[in-house]
Design a protein around this motif. Structure first.
Motif, PDB file in Angstrom:
ATOM      1  N   LYS A 184       2.209   6.027   1.614  1.00 35.84           N
ATOM      2  CA  LYS A 184       3.502   6.420   1.043  1.00 35.84           C
ATOM      3  C   LYS A 184       4.523   5.310   1.292  1.00 35.84           C
ATOM      4  N   VAL A 185       5.623   5.366   0.541  1.00 36.46           N
ATOM      5  CA  VAL A 185       6.647   4.317   0.642  1.00 36.46           C
ATOM      6  C   VAL A 185       7.164   4.161   2.080  1.00 36.46           C
ATOM      7  N   ALA A 186       7.378   5.285   2.772  1.00 33.03           N
ATOM      8  CA  ALA A 186       7.897   5.221   4.151  1.00 33.03           C
ATOM      9  C   ALA A 186       6.901   4.512   5.072  1.00 33.03           C
ATOM     10  N   ALA A 187       5.607   4.792   4.895  1.00 30.34           N
ATOM     11  CA  ALA A 187       4.577   4.161   5.728  1.00 30.34           C
ATOM     12  C   ALA A 187       4.509   2.667   5.424  1.00 30.34           C
ATOM     13  N   ILE A 188       4.648   2.321   4.147  1.00 32.20           N
ATOM     14  CA  ILE A 188       4.613   0.904   3.771  1.00 32.20           C
ATOM     15  C   ILE A 188       5.785   0.162   4.413  1.00 32.20           C
ATOM     16  N   ARG A 189       6.956   0.811   4.436  1.00 25.51           N
ATOM     17  CA  ARG A 189       8.122   0.174   5.054  1.00 25.51           C
ATOM     18  C   ARG A 189       7.841  -0.142   6.521  1.00 25.51           C
ATOM     19  N   GLU A 190       7.222   0.811   7.231  1.00 20.87           N
ATOM     20  CA  GLU A 190       6.881   0.620   8.650  1.00 20.87           C
ATOM     21  C   GLU A 190       5.871  -0.508   8.848  1.00 20.87           C
ATOM     22  N   VAL A 191       4.840  -0.496   7.972  1.00 19.20           N
ATOM     23  CA  VAL A 191       3.791  -1.505   8.076  1.00 19.20           C
ATOM     24  C   VAL A 191       4.369  -2.893   7.830  1.00 19.20           C
ATOM     25  N   PRO A 240      11.801  -2.022 -13.537  1.00 15.40           N
ATOM     26  CA  PRO A 240      12.534  -0.988 -12.770  1.00 15.40           C
ATOM     27  C   PRO A 240      11.868  -0.675 -11.433  1.00 15.40           C
ATOM     28  N   THR A 241      10.530  -0.774 -11.393  1.00 18.15           N
ATOM     29  CA  THR A 241       9.807  -0.520 -10.146  1.00 18.15           C
ATOM     30  C   THR A 241      10.090  -1.626  -9.129  1.00 18.15           C
ATOM     31  N   VAL A 242      10.136  -2.871  -9.607  1.00 15.90           N
ATOM     32  CA  VAL A 242      10.482  -3.988  -8.717  1.00 15.90           C
ATOM     33  C   VAL A 242      11.859  -3.745  -8.110  1.00 15.90           C
ATOM     34  N   LYS A 243      12.811  -3.335  -8.950  1.00 19.48           N
ATOM     35  CA  LYS A 243      14.171  -3.075  -8.467  1.00 19.48           C
ATOM     36  C   LYS A 243      14.186  -1.930  -7.449  1.00 19.48           C
ATOM     37  N   TYR A 244      13.351  -0.920  -7.690  1.00 24.64           N
ATOM     38  CA  TYR A 244      13.240   0.201  -6.765  1.00 24.64           C
ATOM     39  C   TYR A 244      12.741  -0.269  -5.391  1.00 24.64           C
ATOM     40  N   TYR A 245      11.731  -1.139  -5.386  1.00 24.78           N
ATOM     41  CA  TYR A 245      11.206  -1.647  -4.113  1.00 24.78           C
ATOM     42  C   TYR A 245      12.277  -2.447  -3.367  1.00 24.78           C
ATOM     43  N   VAL A 246      13.094  -3.191  -4.102  1.00 19.53           N
ATOM     44  CA  VAL A 246      14.180  -3.945  -3.463  1.00 19.53           C
ATOM     45  C   VAL A 246      15.181  -2.969  -2.841  1.00 19.53           C
ATOM     46  N   ARG A 247      15.568  -1.942  -3.623  1.00 16.72           N
ATOM     47  CA  ARG A 247      16.510  -0.941  -3.107  1.00 16.72           C
ATOM     48  C   ARG A 247      15.966  -0.248  -1.867  1.00 16.72           C
ATOM     49  N   GLU A 248      14.649   0.020  -1.863  1.00 21.56           N
ATOM     50  CA  GLU A 248      14.019   0.737  -0.743  1.00 21.56           C
ATOM     51  C   GLU A 248      13.746  -0.172   0.457  1.00 21.56           C
ATOM     52  N   GLY A 249      14.053  -1.459   0.304  1.00 24.37           N
ATOM     53  CA  GLY A 249      13.860  -2.381   1.418  1.00 24.37           C
ATOM     54  C   GLY A 249      12.422  -2.834   1.625  1.00 24.37           C
ATOM     55  N   LEU A 250      11.550  -2.604   0.648  1.00 25.18           N
ATOM     56  CA  LEU A 250      10.171  -3.062   0.780  1.00 25.18           C
ATOM     57  C   LEU A 250      10.054  -4.527   0.383  1.00 25.18           C
ATOM     58  N   LEU A 251      10.843  -4.914  -0.601  1.00 22.20           N
ATOM     59  CA  LEU A 251      10.788  -6.278  -1.146  1.00 22.20           C
ATOM     60  C   LEU A 251      12.142  -6.928  -0.892  1.00 22.20           C
ATOM     61  N   PRO A 252      12.174  -8.152  -0.291  1.00 22.16           N
ATOM     62  CA  PRO A 252      13.475  -8.813  -0.080  1.00 22.16           C
ATOM     63  C   PRO A 252      14.117  -9.098  -1.437  1.00 22.16           C
ATOM     64  N   PRO A 253      15.458  -9.016  -1.511  1.00 24.16           N
ATOM     65  CA  PRO A 253      16.113  -9.308  -2.790  1.00 24.16           C
ATOM     66  C   PRO A 253      15.909 -10.765  -3.178  1.00 24.16           C
ATOM     67  N   GLY A 254      15.982 -11.034  -4.486  1.00 20.01           N
ATOM     68  CA  GLY A 254      15.900 -12.422  -4.949  1.00 20.01           C
ATOM     69  C   GLY A 254      17.185 -13.152  -4.630  1.00 20.01           C
TER      70      GLY A 254
END
Lengths: 213, 213
Positions: free
Chosen positions: B60-67, B15-29
């Motif tokens: 935080k998630v927002a900072a990671i997205r920027e980085v 579920p965490t992997v899916k959350y990262y995909v939804r948040e745009g941190l991880l490209p979808p498979g």
């Protein structure tokens, strides 16, 4: 003073002040009527400390509660309190069991032995260091261990400056508070200085003299 | 590989992997059927990077997205990217106008001039440093400025080690990622080392030889 004056002096909104009281970070004011409490300079100071830990140090409310408990706990041996205060601040890490964690654990043990550091292997900072090096290893940056002694040299220099600063404060009654402030704010100061020094170093190496943003 | 295998390899729950995909941190498979996606080593690596920034770096998630946006942005001058990557990490601070902020601003300007650092006055690290020193001043620790050059010496030594480490990696294509990893993980490494060096220094000064916890 009333809560409105406390808020004005510190720039912390009244509802936030009330929230800190509810969360046990700030002692309640002295009730002067069923709906009014009086606050004094100790509240003002504590409020500034909370905001500094929160805004500059980036600590969470739970961590601040732990740190303040250490600050308010009198009569313990100095170096024990120093340890406790810094332990409250550091992040706790689980016991990872992969190869990178095992390698990191060995590296850290070797570093401590090499530098003859008098630290308990159970110190949370040991776990934090292991976790950071293990994460680096998993990202293909195991080679970072080569600069570990450069980092340790710098950390020792900063720690000496920290202790000298705290010793210079003399007053034992605010020693723990000084340690907490110095530790948390010192991290923020060092991180900012490291960024600036990196930019300068990078400008000299890659930038051909132009100052980068 | 399927999401279950990706989860097993990295220790990150599905579920965490899916959350990262939804948040745009991880490209979808890559979709292989309406309900199934295939992931590869780039996902695995990105996931490890996200976890390191979160767990060890405390971002935080927002900072990671920027980085990560900076990591994925190709073709910019090296020292510009270096600056941008570190800028994304540092906390932003408002413009405070009290006496302590004014004094801190002067101290920082004097420090940068004294060390001839090639940094833009608008660099966010300048603001972060000012904020930290102003907070110290408000807590009655204006004297901390006396150890600022000890800190700056150490920061320069660490920055030199950082740049040498990054230069040693050579491969330009992972340069920005290396800078991000080195900057965030390096903070965690340094903070842990500073704690350990403090404990050692404190044991030597106050502990009479006994190793404290």
């Amino acid at each position: 003073m009333r809560i409105g004056e406390l808020s004005r002096r510190t720039g912390v909104p009244v509802p936030t002040v009330k929230y800190y009281v509810r969360e046990g970070l700030l002692p309640p004011g002295l009730l002067t009527s069923p709906n009014q409490a009086a606050y004094d300079e100790t509240h003002e100071r504590r409020l500034r400390l909370i905001r500094a830990l929160l805004d500059v140090g980036g600590l969470k409310v739970a961590a601040i509660r732990e740190v303040l408990a250490a600050v308010d706990d009198p009569g313990r041996p100095v170096h024990d309190v120093l340890g406790q205060a810094t332990n409250s601040i550091i992040k706790r890490h689980g016991d990872e069991t992969d190869d990178e964690a095992a390698a990191a654990r060995e590296e850290v043990a070797a570093l401590i032995a090499r530098r003859a550091w008098r630290v308990d292997p159970g110190n949370p900072a040991v776990g934090a260091l292991v976790a950071a090096l293990a994460a680096l290893g998993r990202l293909g940056h195991g080679g970072f261990a080569r600069v570990l002694d450069d980092y340790a040299d710098a950390a020792q220099a900063v720690a000496r400056a920290d202790l000298a600063y705290v010793a210079g404060r003399a007053a034992m009654d605010d020693l723990v508070e000084s340690v907490v402030i110095g530790t948390v704010m010192g991290d923020a100061v060092f991180m900012a200085l490291r960024r600036l020094a990196q930019v300068d170093e990078s400008a000299r190496t890659y930038g051909g003299g132009k100052a980068p943003r």
